[in-house]
Write a protein that holds these residues in place. Structure first.
Motif, PDB file in Angstrom:
ATOM      1  N   GLN A  37       4.673   8.972  -8.425  1.00 18.99           N
ATOM      2  CA  GLN A  37       5.259   7.655  -8.191  1.00 18.99           C
ATOM      3  C   GLN A  37       4.216   6.655  -7.700  1.00 18.99           C
ATOM      4  OE1 GLN A  37       8.020   6.354  -8.990  1.00 18.99           O
ATOM      5  NE2 GLN A  37       9.423   8.029  -9.261  1.00 18.99           N
ATOM      6  N   ALA A  38       3.280   7.109  -6.881  1.00 19.13           N
ATOM      7  CA  ALA A  38       2.320   6.193  -6.261  1.00 19.13           C
ATOM      8  C   ALA A  38       1.169   5.808  -7.185  1.00 19.13           C
ATOM      9  CB  ALA A  38       1.777   6.816  -4.977  1.00 19.13           C
ATOM     10  N   PHE A  39       0.730   6.721  -8.036  1.00 20.43           N
ATOM     11  CA  PHE A  39      -0.525   6.468  -8.750  1.00 20.43           C
ATOM     12  C   PHE A  39      -0.432   6.354 -10.265  1.00 20.43           C
ATOM     13  CE2 PHE A  39      -1.926   8.461  -4.727  1.00 20.43           C
ATOM     14  CZ  PHE A  39      -2.621   7.370  -4.227  1.00 20.43           C
ATOM     15  N   LEU A  40       0.618   6.840 -10.881  1.00 22.13           N
ATOM     16  CA  LEU A  40       0.719   6.694 -12.333  1.00 22.13           C
ATOM     17  C   LEU A  40       1.251   5.303 -12.680  1.00 22.13           C
ATOM     18  CD1 LEU A  40       2.012  10.121 -13.685  1.00 22.13           C
ATOM     19  CD2 LEU A  40      -0.297   9.224 -13.699  1.00 22.13           C
ATOM     20  N   PRO A  41       0.800   4.746 -13.809  1.00 25.14           N
ATOM     21  CA  PRO A  41       1.266   3.407 -14.189  1.00 25.14           C
ATOM     22  C   PRO A  41       2.783   3.311 -14.343  1.00 25.14           C
ATOM     23  CG  PRO A  41      -0.580   4.096 -15.560  1.00 25.14           C
ATOM     24  CD  PRO A  41      -0.208   5.268 -14.720  1.00 25.14           C
TER      25      PRO A  41
END
Length: 171
Positions: A37-41
């Motif tokens: 959730q935090a790092f994928l586009p």
């Protein structure tokens, strides 16, 4: 969502085999869910994942306190919340509770305990509410005889999958 599917399937197989969901599986899934959730586009960010965790845990925790489900089920729902985020966890939970109800009916009919299950539901609704209104708490000796236990990871997996499929079709 392939990662979530794999983690849920692993939880289902573990729960069916031993009636336990390994903490290592759930905690690894929580970390992966937050990172996705935090790092994928395509992710919504850290806060929706964290809120999904809180709501997934917080809304199922009372069921654990009432001895309706195990701690592993609560942690598994918190893990699902890390993947789905805070808005979607409410829909996932509703679908999970619906799936759990349907599975409970099927299970009770299969083991020929449907009548006992209905008696248990009546007991929970009437006796516990009367005792609570009167100011007392239900003790363990007031509990109705259990019909059996259901590996609730199955309901969580079906409910999660059902909600996510419904969301993908709807939009």
């Amino acid at each position: 969502m392939g990662l979530l599917t794999g983690l849920l399937l692993a939880a289902v197989f573990a729960d069916m085999a031993s009636r336990k969901i390994p903490n290592r599986l759930v905690f690894t899934g929580m970390i992966i869910g937050v990172l996705v959730q935090a790092f994928l586009p395509s992710g919504d960010g850290f806060m929706p994942a964290f809120k999904g965790f809180l709501f997934g845990f917080g809304l199922f925790f009372p069921l654990y306190l009432l001895r309706v489900m195990g701690a592993g089920d609560v942690k598994l729902m918190a893990m699902v919340g890390c993947f789905t985020g805070s808005p979607a966890i409410f829909g996932v939970m509703l679908c999970t509770l619906l799936a759990g109800g349907v599975l409970s009916l099927i299970f009770s009919i299969k083991i020929k305990a449907f009548r006992q299950m209905l008696d248990n539901v009546k007991f929970m609704i009437f006796m516990k509410s009367i005792k609570t209104i009167g100011g007392g708490l239900t003790s363990s000796h007031d509990m109705a005889a259990s019909v059996g236990s259901l590996p609730y990871a199955v309901a969580i997996a079906i409910g999660t999958a059902g909600y996510l499929v419904w969301q993908s079709i709807r939009f």
